[in-house]
Scaffold this motif. Structure first.
Motif, PDB file in Angstrom:
ATOM      1  N   GLU A  97      13.023  19.357   7.736  1.00  0.00           N
ATOM      2  CA  GLU A  97      12.736  20.787   7.857  1.00  0.00           C
ATOM      3  C   GLU A  97      13.325  21.342   9.150  1.00  0.00           C
ATOM      4  O   GLU A  97      12.734  22.197   9.791  1.00  0.00           O
ATOM      5  N   GLU A  98      14.520  20.872   9.486  1.00  0.00           N
ATOM      6  CA  GLU A  98      15.166  21.296  10.720  1.00  0.00           C
ATOM      7  C   GLU A  98      15.405  22.804  10.766  1.00  0.00           C
ATOM      8  O   GLU A  98      15.452  23.389  11.839  1.00  0.00           O
ATOM      9  N   LEU A  99      15.612  23.412   9.603  1.00  0.00           N
ATOM     10  CA  LEU A  99      15.877  24.850   9.553  1.00  0.00           C
ATOM     11  C   LEU A  99      14.663  25.641   9.084  1.00  0.00           C
ATOM     12  O   LEU A  99      14.770  26.827   8.777  1.00  0.00           O
ATOM     13  N   VAL A 100      13.502  24.995   9.037  1.00  0.00           N
ATOM     14  CA  VAL A 100      12.266  25.644   8.599  1.00  0.00           C
ATOM     15  C   VAL A 100      11.337  25.778   9.795  1.00  0.00           C
ATOM     16  O   VAL A 100      10.996  24.783  10.438  1.00  0.00           O
ATOM     17  N   ASN A 101      10.937  26.984  10.093  1.00  0.00           N
ATOM     18  CA  ASN A 101      10.036  27.221  11.221  1.00  0.00           C
ATOM     19  C   ASN A 101       8.727  26.467  10.976  1.00  0.00           C
ATOM     20  O   ASN A 101       8.122  26.629   9.912  1.00  0.00           O
ATOM     21  N   PRO A 102       8.283  25.655  11.939  1.00  0.00           N
ATOM     22  CA  PRO A 102       7.043  24.890  11.742  1.00  0.00           C
ATOM     23  C   PRO A 102       5.795  25.771  11.751  1.00  0.00           C
ATOM     24  O   PRO A 102       4.736  25.346  11.287  1.00  0.00           O
ATOM     25  N   ASN A 103       5.922  26.969  12.254  1.00  0.00           N
ATOM     26  CA  ASN A 103       4.800  27.897  12.284  1.00  0.00           C
ATOM     27  C   ASN A 103       4.925  28.895  11.136  1.00  0.00           C
ATOM     28  O   ASN A 103       6.007  29.424  10.887  1.00  0.00           O
ATOM     29  N   PRO A 104       3.844  29.170  10.440  1.00  0.00           N
ATOM     30  CA  PRO A 104       3.909  30.105   9.313  1.00  0.00           C
ATOM     31  C   PRO A 104       4.091  31.543   9.776  1.00  0.00           C
ATOM     32  O   PRO A 104       3.791  31.875  10.929  1.00  0.00           O
ATOM     33  N   PRO A 105       4.561  32.401   8.879  1.00  0.00           N
ATOM     34  CA  PRO A 105       4.694  33.815   9.227  1.00  0.00           C
ATOM     35  C   PRO A 105       3.317  34.476   9.372  1.00  0.00           C
ATOM     36  O   PRO A 105       2.331  34.008   8.803  1.00  0.00           O
TER      37      PRO A 105
END
Length: 112
Positions: A97-105
């Motif tokens: 998930e390198e391109l997925v923000n670990p924090n939700p919107p």
């Protein structure tokens, strides 16, 4: 405590890891479809008088079969995803998930 992010942070997260000189080829038909869809979304959302109530937004957005959401769904799952190189797909959640923000919107926050 859970940290939440902005819409912009969700989209921009990890983009700095992608070489700006790397290219993909997209059909003109698909590119025009994307541009026209974004243009339509902008045409609706740039003017608040187009959506004075939540019902107006719900009607406009529609669902997977009709309305703006059907166009977004088609772009995402039936068109653009196929243009992404496998290594990028993998960084967007297939393997890492390198391109997925670990924090939700922010809109994931409880409204209670």
């Amino acid at each position: 405590m859970q940290e939440y992010t902005s819409v912009e942070d969700q989209v921009l997260y990890g983009l700095d890891k992608i070489n700006k000189d790397r290219k993909v080829e997209i059909s003109l038909h698909d590119l025009v479809f994307v541009v026209k869809t974004i243009e339509e979304l902008n045409r609706f959302f740039h003017q608040p008088m187009h959506y004075p109530s939540l019902d107006d937004v719900v009607k406009y957005m529609g669902n997977v079969n009709t309305g703006a959401y059907s166009l977004i769904y088609r772009m995402q799952y039936k068109m653009l995803w196929d243009y992404l190189p496998e290594d990028i797909k993998n960084q967007m959640g297939w393997e890492t998930e390198e391109l997925v923000n670990p924090n939700p919107p922010y809109y994931f926050q409880s409204k209670d």
